[in-house]
Design a protein around this motif. Structure first.
Motif, PDB file in Angstrom:
ATOM      1  N   GLU A  27       0.824  -1.211   0.000  1.00  0.00           N
ATOM      2  CA  GLU A  27       0.000   0.000   0.000  1.00  0.00           C
ATOM      3  C   GLU A  27       0.863   1.267   0.000  1.00  0.00           C
ATOM      4  O   GLU A  27       0.526   2.260  -0.639  1.00  0.00           O
ATOM      5  CB  GLU A  27      -0.924  -0.013   1.221  1.00  0.00           C
ATOM      6  CG  GLU A  27      -2.087   0.941   1.153  1.00  0.00           C
ATOM      7  CD  GLU A  27      -3.047   0.668   0.001  1.00  0.00           C
ATOM      8  OE1 GLU A  27      -3.244  -0.494  -0.372  1.00  0.00           O
ATOM      9  OE2 GLU A  27      -3.600   1.656  -0.530  1.00  0.00           O
ATOM     10  N   HIS A 120       0.220 -11.759  -6.675  1.00  0.00           N
ATOM     11  CA  HIS A 120       1.232 -10.878  -7.298  1.00  0.00           C
ATOM     12  C   HIS A 120       2.643 -11.347  -6.959  1.00  0.00           C
ATOM     13  O   HIS A 120       3.509 -11.290  -7.799  1.00  0.00           O
ATOM     14  CB  HIS A 120       1.088  -9.393  -7.029  1.00  0.00           C
ATOM     15  CG  HIS A 120       0.301  -8.971  -5.819  1.00  0.00           C
ATOM     16  ND1 HIS A 120      -0.389  -9.809  -5.013  1.00  0.00           N
ATOM     17  CD2 HIS A 120       0.112  -7.736  -5.319  1.00  0.00           C
ATOM     18  CE1 HIS A 120      -1.000  -9.130  -4.059  1.00  0.00           C
ATOM     19  NE2 HIS A 120      -0.703  -7.870  -4.212  1.00  0.00           N
ATOM     20  N   THR A 132       2.138  -1.719  -7.133  1.00  0.00           N
ATOM     21  CA  THR A 132       0.676  -1.730  -7.017  1.00  0.00           C
ATOM     22  C   THR A 132       0.327  -1.397  -5.572  1.00  0.00           C
ATOM     23  O   THR A 132       1.199  -1.352  -4.717  1.00  0.00           O
ATOM     24  CB  THR A 132       0.108  -3.135  -7.292  1.00  0.00           C
ATOM     25  OG1 THR A 132       0.554  -4.017  -6.247  1.00  0.00           O
ATOM     26  CG2 THR A 132       0.545  -3.678  -8.639  1.00  0.00           C
ATOM     27  N   ASP A 133      -0.970  -1.204  -5.332  1.00  0.00           N
ATOM     28  CA  ASP A 133      -1.403  -1.100  -3.941  1.00  0.00           C
ATOM     29  C   ASP A 133      -1.586  -2.515  -3.380  1.00  0.00           C
ATOM     30  O   ASP A 133      -1.263  -3.506  -4.065  1.00  0.00           O
ATOM     31  CB  ASP A 133      -2.670  -0.235  -3.819  1.00  0.00           C
ATOM     32  CG  ASP A 133      -3.898  -0.855  -4.480  1.00  0.00           C
ATOM     33  OD1 ASP A 133      -3.863  -2.054  -4.828  1.00  0.00           O
ATOM     34  OD2 ASP A 133      -4.898  -0.127  -4.640  1.00  0.00           O
ATOM     35  N   ASN A 137      -4.014  -3.088  -7.516  1.00  0.00           N
ATOM     36  CA  ASN A 137      -4.258  -2.019  -8.507  1.00  0.00           C
ATOM     37  C   ASN A 137      -2.940  -1.377  -8.887  1.00  0.00           C
ATOM     38  O   ASN A 137      -2.175  -0.980  -8.000  1.00  0.00           O
ATOM     39  CB  ASN A 137      -5.170  -0.934  -7.926  1.00  0.00           C
ATOM     40  CG  ASN A 137      -6.552  -1.458  -7.605  1.00  0.00           C
ATOM     41  OD1 ASN A 137      -7.207  -2.059  -8.445  1.00  0.00           O
ATOM     42  ND2 ASN A 137      -6.993  -1.254  -6.375  1.00  0.00           N
ATOM     43  N   PRO A 138      -2.653  -1.242 -10.182  1.00  0.00           N
ATOM     44  CA  PRO A 138      -1.383  -0.630 -10.585  1.00  0.00           C
ATOM     45  C   PRO A 138      -1.290   0.834 -10.153  1.00  0.00           C
ATOM     46  O   PRO A 138      -2.290   1.546 -10.120  1.00  0.00           O
ATOM     47  CB  PRO A 138      -1.395  -0.747 -12.113  1.00  0.00           C
ATOM     48  CG  PRO A 138      -2.811  -0.979 -12.492  1.00  0.00           C
ATOM     49  CD  PRO A 138      -3.485  -1.624 -11.321  1.00  0.00           C
ATOM     50  N   TRP A 139      -0.066   1.257  -9.814  1.00  0.00           N
ATOM     51  CA  TRP A 139       0.166   2.659  -9.456  1.00  0.00           C
ATOM     52  C   TRP A 139      -0.312   3.555 -10.590  1.00  0.00           C
ATOM     53  O   TRP A 139      -0.217   3.185 -11.762  1.00  0.00           O
ATOM     54  CB  TRP A 139       1.661   2.904  -9.227  1.00  0.00           C
ATOM     55  CG  TRP A 139       1.921   4.274  -8.696  1.00  0.00           C
ATOM     56  CD1 TRP A 139       1.850   4.674  -7.404  1.00  0.00           C
ATOM     57  CD2 TRP A 139       2.284   5.439  -9.459  1.00  0.00           C
ATOM     58  NE1 TRP A 139       2.129   6.014  -7.309  1.00  0.00           N
ATOM     59  CE2 TRP A 139       2.392   6.511  -8.547  1.00  0.00           C
ATOM     60  CE3 TRP A 139       2.503   5.693 -10.814  1.00  0.00           C
ATOM     61  CZ2 TRP A 139       2.726   7.806  -8.951  1.00  0.00           C
ATOM     62  CZ3 TRP A 139       2.832   6.980 -11.218  1.00  0.00           C
ATOM     63  CH2 TRP A 139       2.946   8.023 -10.288  1.00  0.00           C
ATOM     64  N   SER A 140      -0.829   4.718 -10.242  1.00  0.00           N
ATOM     65  CA  SER A 140      -1.383   5.593 -11.276  1.00  0.00           C
ATOM     66  C   SER A 140      -0.963   7.044 -11.049  1.00  0.00           C
ATOM     67  O   SER A 140      -0.940   7.528  -9.914  1.00  0.00           O
ATOM     68  CB  SER A 140      -2.911   5.518 -11.234  1.00  0.00           C
ATOM     69  OG  SER A 140      -3.475   6.564 -11.986  1.00  0.00           O
ATOM     70  N   TYR A 143      -2.913   9.737  -8.998  1.00  0.00           N
ATOM     71  CA  TYR A 143      -2.749  10.012  -7.564  1.00  0.00           C
ATOM     72  C   TYR A 143      -2.100  11.378  -7.333  1.00  0.00           C
ATOM     73  O   TYR A 143      -2.156  11.912  -6.234  1.00  0.00           O
ATOM     74  CB  TYR A 143      -1.846   8.962  -6.897  1.00  0.00           C
ATOM     75  CG  TYR A 143      -2.311   7.520  -7.001  1.00  0.00           C
ATOM     76  CD1 TYR A 143      -3.656   7.201  -7.147  1.00  0.00           C
ATOM     77  CD2 TYR A 143      -1.390   6.478  -6.925  1.00  0.00           C
ATOM     78  CE1 TYR A 143      -4.070   5.881  -7.232  1.00  0.00           C
ATOM     79  CE2 TYR A 143      -1.804   5.153  -6.997  1.00  0.00           C
ATOM     80  CZ  TYR A 143      -3.146   4.856  -7.156  1.00  0.00           C
ATOM     81  OH  TYR A 143      -3.534   3.554  -7.228  1.00  0.00           O
TER      82      TYR A 143
END
Ligand code: MN
Ligand code: MN
Length: 331
Positions: A27, A120, A132-133, A137-140, A143
């Motif tokens: 996270e 993962h 990812t979190d 979910n892939p980092w974006s 944010y």
């Protein structure tokens, strides 16, 4: 430029592997309140204030670079928590060895369970952190928050530090490893330090409220619309002086009637404030001119060339340089 030193800012330690906590800790690696988000947010914001506010640029880049150092600590901790997973996966050719290392069927059940809840690490990344979190979910880049206005950006950063601090506080409840807790406490504490740095920087910029340049409309800035029925509360958010602008809060007791009486607020009067439409327009013009002049002056090209950095050698004049060259050729 970035220059990497192959040591951690804080000496992260782990007492034993823990695949489940590694997953939770993702996270802060690739999540919306994580270290990469913070690093990229301050790094990107820095471009806009490099020339006009070199002191704030200095701070943003120091903090951005520290956040990259935190990302490294989190990644290293996840890697240590995954000890064994990577090697285990390399055992692809020999199933019997896997069974031997797993020490019986109960351990194998555990291993399979870990793989089920952490696909993962076991299926995709081969026992290394993923960007990812904690649920994959892939980092974006979505944010990242930045408005190109320093007082707005500093406030966004105070919010970012707040949520980063809270995620560490929550994570600390899910590990008993005293060494992991020690690192988390360091990381959490640094977010508290950053919060205060951004707050102090904001305080040096005056005026800094409201964010940006334009003042608010004095007819609506101190009105509290009572939009619900039931038990009512009074507090400094609707009673007394407004905290940042020092106007007097006015409660609209019956918003529906009030909207009808004022032709949909078009005929609203300003009450409980010294500000007038004229004073607002003057203030808008003054601050616009002041901030524009500061940015234009700071970013104007010299000799028709724009240069981001100034190196020691380029500060010397041409004659100084030729003299130096002569001295060199004599030597
Ligand atoms: Mn951090
Ligand atoms: Mn921080």
């Amino acid at each position: 430029m970035f220059h990497h030193v192959k040591e951690l800012q804080f000496n992260a330690r782990v007492s034993k592997p823990d695949v489940r906590f590694a997953k939770l800790l993702l996270e802060q690696f690739g999540g919306p309140n994580g270290e990469l988000k913070a690093a990229m947010q301050y790094f990107v914001q820095g471009f806009g204030c490099r020339k006009a506010f070199p002191d704030k640029y200095d701070m943003l880049m120091d903090i951005a670079t520290e956040e990259f150092s935190h990302l490294e600590i989190v990644g290293a901790t996840i890697q240590m928590l995954l000890t064994g997973v990577n090697g285990e996966l390399k055992n692809a050719a020999d199933e019997s060895d896997l069974n031997k290392m797993l020490d019986g069927s109960a351990a194998k059940e555990n291993y399979i369970h870990d793989a089920m809840i952490n696909p993962h690490f076991f299926i995709v990344s081969g026992g290394t952190p993923t960007l990812t979190d904690s649920v994959g979910n892939p980092w974006s880049a979505s944010y990242i928050m930045g408005m190109g206005d320093l007082t707005a950006d500093l406030r966004l950063n105070i919010g970012a530090e707040t949520s980063a601090k809270m995620v560490y506080e929550n994570l600390m409840k899910f590990t008993d490893d005293v060494y992991v807790k020690e690192s988390l406490r360091f990381l959490m504490t640094r977010e508290v330090a950053h919060f205060q740095m951004f707050q102090a920087a904001l305080d040096t910029m005056q005026p800094n409220f409201p964010p940006g340049i334009l003042e608010s409309d004095p007819r609506f800035s101190n009105k509290y619309f009572k939009m619900s029925k039931g038990e009512d509360f009074k507090g400094p958010w609707n009673h007394g002086a407004t905290p940042l602008m020092g106007e007097e809060w006015q409660t609209i007791q019956d918003p529906v009637q009030h909207v009808r009486d004022t032709n949909g607020l078009l005929e609203e009067k300003s009450v409980g404030t010294d500000r007038t439409e004229e004073s607002v327009q003057k203030s808008n013009k003054d601050l616009s001119a002041k901030r524009k002049a500061k940015v234009d002056k700071a970013t104007a090209p010299t000799n028709g060339v724009m240069s981001w950095s100034v190196y020691e050698d380029s500060k010397k004049t041409e004659s100084q340089k030729s003299q130096l060259n002569q001295e060199k050729s004599i030597l």
